[in-house]
Scaffold this active site. Structure first.
Site, short mmCIF file in Angstrom:
data_model
loop_
_atom_site.label_atom_id
_atom_site.label_comp_id
_atom_site.label_asym_id
_atom_site.label_seq_id
_atom_site.Cartn_x
_atom_site.Cartn_y
_atom_site.Cartn_z
CB SER A 1 6.56 61.75 -46.73
OG SER A 1 5.42 62.77 -47.19
CG ASN B 1 10.34 62.91 -45.22
OD1 ASN B 1 10.75 63.90 -45.54
ND2 ASN B 1 9.34 62.44 -45.82
CD GLU C 1 12.73 57.11 -48.14
OE1 GLU C 1 13.39 56.83 -47.26
OE2 GLU C 1 12.01 58.11 -48.36
CG HIS D 1 9.08 59.02 -49.99
ND1 HIS D 1 9.89 59.49 -49.40
CD2 HIS D 1 8.01 60.31 -50.20
CE1 HIS D 1 9.53 60.73 -48.83
NE2 HIS D 1 8.44 61.19 -49.62
N1 CAA Z 1 9.59 71.07 -61.84
C1 CAA Z 1 10.66 70.54 -62.76
N2 CAA Z 1 11.89 71.10 -63.11
C2 CAA Z 1 12.30 71.78 -62.30
C3 CAA Z 1 11.42 72.27 -61.15
C4 CAA Z 1 10.12 71.89 -60.90
N3 CAA Z 1 9.34 72.22 -59.89
N4 CAA Z 1 12.26 73.30 -60.45
C5 CAA Z 1 13.49 73.43 -61.17
N5 CAA Z 1 13.43 72.51 -62.25
C6 CAA Z 1 14.66 72.30 -63.23
C7 CAA Z 1 14.89 73.66 -63.82
O1 CAA Z 1 14.07 73.74 -64.85
C8 CAA Z 1 16.26 73.45 -64.06
O2 CAA Z 1 16.35 72.61 -65.32
P1 CAA Z 1 17.52 72.70 -66.48
O3 CAA Z 1 18.66 72.49 -65.71
O4 CAA Z 1 17.27 71.77 -67.47
O5 CAA Z 1 17.44 74.27 -66.89
C9 CAA Z 1 16.81 72.47 -63.15
O6 CAA Z 1 15.63 71.81 -62.38
C10 CAA Z 1 17.48 73.55 -62.00
O7 CAA Z 1 16.51 74.49 -61.59
P2 CAA Z 1 17.13 76.17 -61.49
O8 CAA Z 1 18.24 76.35 -62.22
O9 CAA Z 1 15.78 76.78 -61.58
O10 CAA Z 1 17.33 76.01 -59.77
P3 CAA Z 1 18.31 75.36 -58.97
O11 CAA Z 1 19.61 74.84 -59.72
O12 CAA Z 1 18.27 75.84 -57.84
O13 CAA Z 1 17.47 74.20 -58.81
C11 CAA Z 1 16.16 72.58 -57.32
C12 CAA Z 1 16.23 73.73 -58.12
C13 CAA Z 1 16.25 71.29 -58.47
C14 CAA Z 1 14.68 72.49 -56.82
C15 CAA Z 1 17.35 72.55 -56.45
O14 CAA Z 1 17.11 73.72 -55.77
C16 CAA Z 1 17.25 71.49 -55.39
O15 CAA Z 1 17.69 70.29 -55.61
N6 CAA Z 1 16.50 71.73 -54.41
C17 CAA Z 1 16.49 70.84 -53.17
C18 CAA Z 1 15.17 70.00 -53.42
C19 CAA Z 1 15.08 68.80 -52.55
O16 CAA Z 1 15.78 68.73 -51.36
N7 CAA Z 1 14.09 67.95 -52.66
C20 CAA Z 1 13.71 67.02 -51.87
C21 CAA Z 1 12.64 67.66 -50.90
S1 CAA Z 1 12.17 66.38 -49.77
C22 CAA Z 1 10.84 65.39 -50.29
O17 CAA Z 1 10.42 65.76 -51.41
C23 CAA Z 1 10.37 64.34 -49.61
C24 CAA Z 1 9.29 64.67 -48.75
O18 CAA Z 1 8.50 63.70 -48.49
C25 CAA Z 1 9.10 65.81 -48.11
#
Ligand code: CAA
Length: 282
Positions: free
Chosen positions: A119, A190, A152, A140
């Protein structure tokens, strides 16, 4: 070059997510972790994730069997010898990644691509650990990998066009949208996200608001799906701190200094969801 067989090093949440989307895209996957037991555990997690998709009616049971059959585990990197590409998804530690790239270069066949899911760490530096810097690139993924649309792609100084094109094609096969970033620490996502999460830690340290109020402010006021503390817990606080350290050291600007509160949580072993406690308890 089309990737038919993909190696993945690191069976944590990112490595397993990448293995899952690759296997779902019809690619043979070999999953390796420094602790072989974790690779097997990772494969079980992928199977459980596929099972959930079957239960939701998003995947047919027979497809699930075919997908999980494409994921094998191995004890060490020698299993990558016939892979067309590898994605490294080990812990965000520069010395560790340098060693992995040097080792991968020795076991991978000529022409194979060495991609890193880092990242923040320099792709150019990782490429320099190998005799094939033109085949080294950043790929990424975002967490949770099966859900998030973005990959990315990061070109190191020596990355050639063929490698870049192969990785873009691979990302599209995974069903992802791609953005291309320069090899500057933090890349695009990031560079923006980590100062935001870090600032939330400073705000909490100053008692600007409670954890819940800061999270709700961001969720309801900015329409983010998660507040900064929920998201930091999802990413892992050790990972957030490691990226912060890289931004601070490499960009040399004190605006990137990690919040003492973040250091304290990591020192306490409160790493987020994966350790059962971070800003929240799980
Ligand atoms: N693995 C697989 N599927 C997942 C999951 C996981 N860990 N978490 C949630 N899901 C799926 C759920 O099963 C659900 O699927 P369906 O629509 O088919 O039922 C869908 O995602 C939505 O989940 P929820 O209804 O439980 O909850 P939500 O609507 O709040 O979504 C989330 C969860 C997708 C995590 C959402 O909160 C989100 O987009 N959060 C932000 C995540 C983000 O910003 N990620 C980037 C982080 S930065 C990074 O990764 C880079 C780095 O280098 C640090």
């Amino acid at each position: 070059m089309e990737v038919a067989k993909l190696g993945i090093i690191g069976a944590g949440q990112m490595g397993c997510g990448i293995a899952q989307v690759a296997a779902q895209a019809g690619i043979e996957v070999v999953l390796v972790d420094a602790q072989p037991m974790l690779a097997d555990k990772g494969r079980k997690k992928i199977d459980a994730a596929l099972d959930k998709l079957v239960q939701k009616g998003k995947l047919k049971a027979e497809e699930r069997s075919a997908i999980i059959a494409r994921v094998t585990t191995a004890e060490n990197m020698s299993a990558f010898a016939d892979c067309d590409a590898v994605v490294e998804a080990a812990t965000e530690n520069q010395e560790l990644k340098k060693k992995i790239f040097s080792d991968l270069d020795k076991v991978m066949k000529a022409g194979a691509i060495l991609a890193s899911n880092t990242s923040s760490i320099s792709i150019t530096l990782l490429g320099a650990q190998t005799k094939r810097p033109e085949k080294v690139i950043g790929m990424h993924f975002m967490n949770p990998v099966p859900v998030m649309k973005l990959v990315e792609v990061v070109r190191g100084l020596a990355t050639d066009d063929a490698t870049y094109q192969s990785v873009v094609t691979l990302g599209k096969r995974f069903g992802k949208s791609l953005v291309t970033a320069k090899d500057i620490p933090g890349f695009i996502v990031n560079r923006l996200l980590i100062p935001f999460l870090n600032e939330a830690c400073f705000a909490l340290q100053e008692s600007l608001g409670s954890i819940e109020d800061i999270d709700n402010g961001v969720k309801l006021g900015l329409n983010h799906p998660m507040g900064p503390f929920e998201l930091a817990d999802l990413i892992g606080l050790d990972t957030c701190l490691a990226i912060s350290e890289v931004l601070h050291a490499e960009l040399g600007d004190d605006k990137y200094r990690p919040a003492p509160l973040l250091r304290q949580y990591v020192a306490a072993g409160w790493l987020g969801r994966k350790s059962g406690r971070g800003f929240y308890k799980y």
